[in-house]
Design an enzyme around this catalytic site. Structure first.
Site, PDB file in Angstrom:
ATOM      1  CG  ASN A   7     -39.717   7.474   4.103  1.00 22.95           C
ATOM      2  OD1 ASN A   7     -40.276   9.073   3.969  1.00 22.95           O
ATOM      3  ND2 ASN A   7     -40.091   6.628   3.707  1.00 22.95           N
ATOM      4  CG  HIS A  10     -44.520  10.975   6.566  1.00 23.32           C
ATOM      5  ND1 HIS A  10     -45.964  10.770   6.665  1.00 23.32           N
ATOM      6  CD2 HIS A  10     -43.910   9.294   7.059  1.00 23.32           C
ATOM      7  CE1 HIS A  10     -45.975   8.843   5.979  1.00 23.32           C
ATOM      8  NE2 HIS A  10     -44.798   8.276   6.737  1.00 23.32           N
ATOM      9  NE  ARG A  18     -55.665  23.364   5.264  1.00 23.56           N
ATOM     10  CZ  ARG A  18     -55.140  24.322   5.866  1.00 23.56           C
ATOM     11  NH1 ARG A  18     -54.842  25.621   5.101  1.00 23.56           N
ATOM     12  NH2 ARG A  18     -56.070  24.332   7.477  1.00 23.56           N
ATOM     13  CG  HIS A  43     -43.646   4.168  -0.983  1.00 20.57           C
ATOM     14  ND1 HIS A  43     -43.818   3.543  -0.085  1.00 20.57           N
ATOM     15  CD2 HIS A  43     -43.482   3.807  -2.317  1.00 20.57           C
ATOM     16  CE1 HIS A  43     -44.380   2.685  -0.662  1.00 20.57           C
ATOM     17  NE2 HIS A  43     -44.188   2.888  -2.137  1.00 20.57           N
ATOM     18  NE  ARG A  45     -48.139   5.072  -0.620  1.00 18.51           N
ATOM     19  CZ  ARG A  45     -48.168   3.690  -0.239  1.00 18.51           C
ATOM     20  NH1 ARG A  45     -49.182   3.141  -0.746  1.00 18.51           N
ATOM     21  NH2 ARG A  45     -48.124   2.827   1.147  1.00 18.51           N
ATOM     22  NE  ARG A  49     -52.055   6.794  -0.124  1.00 22.25           N
ATOM     23  CZ  ARG A  49     -51.986   5.905   0.509  1.00 22.25           C
ATOM     24  NH1 ARG A  49     -51.502   5.682   1.672  1.00 22.25           N
ATOM     25  NH2 ARG A  49     -52.364   4.742  -0.412  1.00 22.25           N
ATOM     26  CG  HIS A  50     -46.530  10.549  -0.035  1.00 19.16           C
ATOM     27  ND1 HIS A  50     -45.525   9.231  -0.160  1.00 19.16           N
ATOM     28  CD2 HIS A  50     -47.242   9.277   1.347  1.00 19.16           C
ATOM     29  CE1 HIS A  50     -45.052   7.965   0.197  1.00 19.16           C
ATOM     30  NE2 HIS A  50     -46.493   7.852   1.183  1.00 19.16           N
ATOM     31  CD  GLU A  70     -39.448   3.070   1.621  1.00 22.57           C
ATOM     32  OE1 GLU A  70     -38.587   2.874   2.469  1.00 22.57           O
ATOM     33  OE2 GLU A  70     -40.922   3.287   1.383  1.00 22.57           O
ATOM     34  CB  THR A 101     -45.294  -0.624   3.347  1.00 23.89           C
ATOM     35  OG1 THR A 101     -44.932   0.605   2.569  1.00 23.89           O
ATOM     36  CG2 THR A 101     -45.065  -1.515   3.059  1.00 23.89           C
ATOM     37  CD  GLU A 151     -36.259  -1.050   4.419  1.00 24.11           C
ATOM     38  OE1 GLU A 151     -35.672  -0.627   3.486  1.00 24.11           O
ATOM     39  OE2 GLU A 151     -37.121  -0.593   5.441  1.00 24.11           O
ATOM     40  CG  HIS A 191     -42.674  -0.344   8.580  1.00 22.54           C
ATOM     41  ND1 HIS A 191     -43.323  -0.619   9.204  1.00 22.54           N
ATOM     42  CD2 HIS A 191     -42.948   0.157   7.140  1.00 22.54           C
ATOM     43  CE1 HIS A 191     -44.919   0.746   8.535  1.00 22.54           C
ATOM     44  NE2 HIS A 191     -44.753   0.880   7.582  1.00 22.54           N
ATOM     45  N   GLY A 213     -37.765   7.093   9.111  1.00 23.16           N
ATOM     46  CA  GLY A 213     -39.157   8.201   8.751  1.00 23.16           C
ATOM     47  C   GLY A 213     -39.977   9.054   9.262  1.00 23.16           C
ATOM     48  CG  HIS A 214     -44.332   8.491  11.589  1.00 26.88           C
ATOM     49  ND1 HIS A 214     -45.086   8.579  12.602  1.00 26.88           N
ATOM     50  CD2 HIS A 214     -45.704   9.063  10.405  1.00 26.88           C
ATOM     51  CE1 HIS A 214     -46.368   9.139  12.529  1.00 26.88           C
ATOM     52  NE2 HIS A 214     -46.636   9.375  11.196  1.00 26.88           N
TER      53      HIS A 214
HETATM   54  N1  PXP Z   1     -38.626   0.673   4.960  1.00 26.60           N
HETATM   55  C1  PXP Z   1     -39.965   0.493   4.244  1.00 26.60           C
HETATM   56  C2  PXP Z   1     -39.855  -0.104   2.890  1.00 26.60           C
HETATM   57  C3  PXP Z   1     -41.260   1.527   3.870  1.00 26.60           C
HETATM   58  O1  PXP Z   1     -42.594   1.323   3.303  1.00 26.60           O
HETATM   59  C4  PXP Z   1     -41.086   2.814   5.490  1.00 26.60           C
HETATM   60  C5  PXP Z   1     -41.978   3.149   5.396  1.00 26.60           C
HETATM   61  O2  PXP Z   1     -42.674   4.086   4.332  1.00 26.60           O
HETATM   62  C6  PXP Z   1     -40.111   3.003   5.757  1.00 26.60           C
HETATM   63  C7  PXP Z   1     -39.572   1.851   5.717  1.00 26.60           C
HETATM   64  C8  PXP Z   1     -40.142   3.957   7.274  1.00 26.60           C
HETATM   65  O3  PXP Z   1     -40.678   3.510   7.751  1.00 26.60           O
HETATM   66  P1  PXP Z   1     -41.113   4.875   9.094  1.00 26.60           P
HETATM   67  O4  PXP Z   1     -41.958   6.060   8.528  1.00 26.60           O
HETATM   68  O5  PXP Z   1     -42.558   3.988   9.236  1.00 26.60           O
HETATM   69  O6  PXP Z   1     -40.069   4.831  10.055  1.00 26.60           O
END
Ligand code: PXP
Length: 239
Positions: A7, A10, A18, A43, A45, A49-50, A70, A101, A151, A191, A213-214
Site C-alpha cells: 500500500n 503514505h 506540504r 485507498h 478516500r 486526503r492522501h 480500497e 481504517t 481481508e 492492517h 503499507g505503513h
Molecule cells: N488493509 C486495509 C483494508 C487498510 O485499510 C489498510 C490501511 O490503509 C491496510 C491494509 C494497510 O495497513 P498498514 O498501512 O497499517 O500496513
C-alpha cells in the site's frame, strides 16, 4: 507461498503534509513492482486526503501486476471504481474523523449495501474483497454475499499488549482464516503488520496475501523503497 501487496498511501500522506507534488505515489508504485511485490494497493478516500483521482488513474496505467483499490461501498466510489477498473476492490468502512481504517466492515449490519456493491463490482468485471474483523459470522456472511476475497483485519493482533492478548488475537485470525477458506473464499490479511510481527502468521497457510503499507513506507524513508519491499517480501515468502 503467500503474496505481498504494498500500500503506497503514505507516500501521498508525505506529499500532502506540504501540499506539494512530491513524493509521487505513482513513482513509488513502480519501485514497489520493480522490487518484486505481487500487487499495489491504494485507498481512494471520499475526502481524497492522501491518494487523489489523478494518482489512481496514473497508477492504474503503470501497474503491471495488480492494482487493489480500497474504498467505501458508496455509490460515488463504485462509479469511480468502474472508471479506474482495478483488478480488485476492497470494501472498507470509512469515517472522516479516523486517522486510518479503524474496524472491519460489519457485514451483518450492512448486508444490503454490501450486496449491491458486490453485484456492481462483478458486473464491472472487478473482484470484490471485504475488509472484515476475524469473526466466524463475518466469514459466513461474506460467503453468502458471494465475495471473492475476505481481508482479515489484523489491527487487534498488531496492537495487542502482552503475549496473552497477542495469542488470543492470533487464534481468532487463524480460526477465521480456516473458516473462510473452507467456505471457498480467498483469504487476505492486513492492517498494522510490521517486519517483526509478520513472522507470527507462519502458522496460517490459508492466508494467500498480505496487504502492508505503513511499515514498508516508513522503512523506505530510511533505507529506500527497493530494500524495504525486498526485506518484507523475503519475510512473507519465508512464512
Ligand atoms: N488493509 C486495509 C483494508 C487498510 O485499510 C489498510 C490501511 O490503509 C491496510 C491494509 C494497510 O495497513 P498498514 O498501512 O497499517 O500496513
Amino acid at each position: 507461498m503467500a503474496q505481498l501487496a504494498v500500500n503506497v498511501d503514505h507516500v501521498a500522506t508525505l506529499r500532502q503534509a506540504r501540499g506539494v507534488d512530491y513524493p509521487d505515489p505513482a513513482a513509488a508504485a513502480v519501485l514497489v513492482e520493480l522490487a518484486g511485490a505481487d500487487g499495489v494497493v491504494i485507498h481512494l478516500r471520499e475526502d481524497r486526503r492522501h491518494i487523489n483521482e489523478r494518482d489512481a488513474r496514473v497508477i492504474r496505467q503503470l501497474v503491471r501486476t495488480k492494482l487493489i483499490l480500497e474504498m467505501a461501498p458508496s455509490r460515488a466510489m463504485l462509479e469511480m471504481a468502474k472508471e479506474i477498473a482495478p483488478h480488485q476492490a476492497t470494501l472498507v468502512p470509512e469515517t472522516r474523523e479516523e486517522i486510518t481504517t479503524e474496524g472491519g466492515l460489519d457485514l451483518l449490519a450492512n448486508r444490503d449495501t454490501v450486496a449491491g456493491a458486490i453485484e456492481f463490482l462483478h458486473a464491472a468485471g472487478i473482484k470484490a474483497s471485504l475488509f472484515v474483523d476475524p469473526e466466524p459470522e463475518q466469514m459466513r456472511a461474506a460467503a453468502e454475499l458471494s465475495a471473492d476475497v475476505v481481508e482479515l483485519h489484523t489491527g487487534a493482533f498488531c496492537e495487542a499488549r502482552g503475549e496473552d492478548q497477542a495469542k488470543t488475537e492470533m487464534a481468532r485470525i487463524a480460526r477465521a482464516a480456516r473458516e473462510a477458506h473452507s467456505l471457498g473464499l480467498t483469504v487476505h490479511a492486513g492492517h498494522g503488520i510490521g517486519y517483526t510481527d509478520i513472522r507470527d502468521f507462519s502458522g496460517i497457510p490459508e492466508i494467500a496475501e498480505f496487504s502492508i503499507g505503513h511499515s514498508i513506507v516508513s522503512r523506505a524513508v530510511l533505507v529506500g523503497m527497493d530494500r524495504a519491499v525486498r526485506e518484507m517480501l523475503a519475510l512473507v515468502r519465508g512464512l
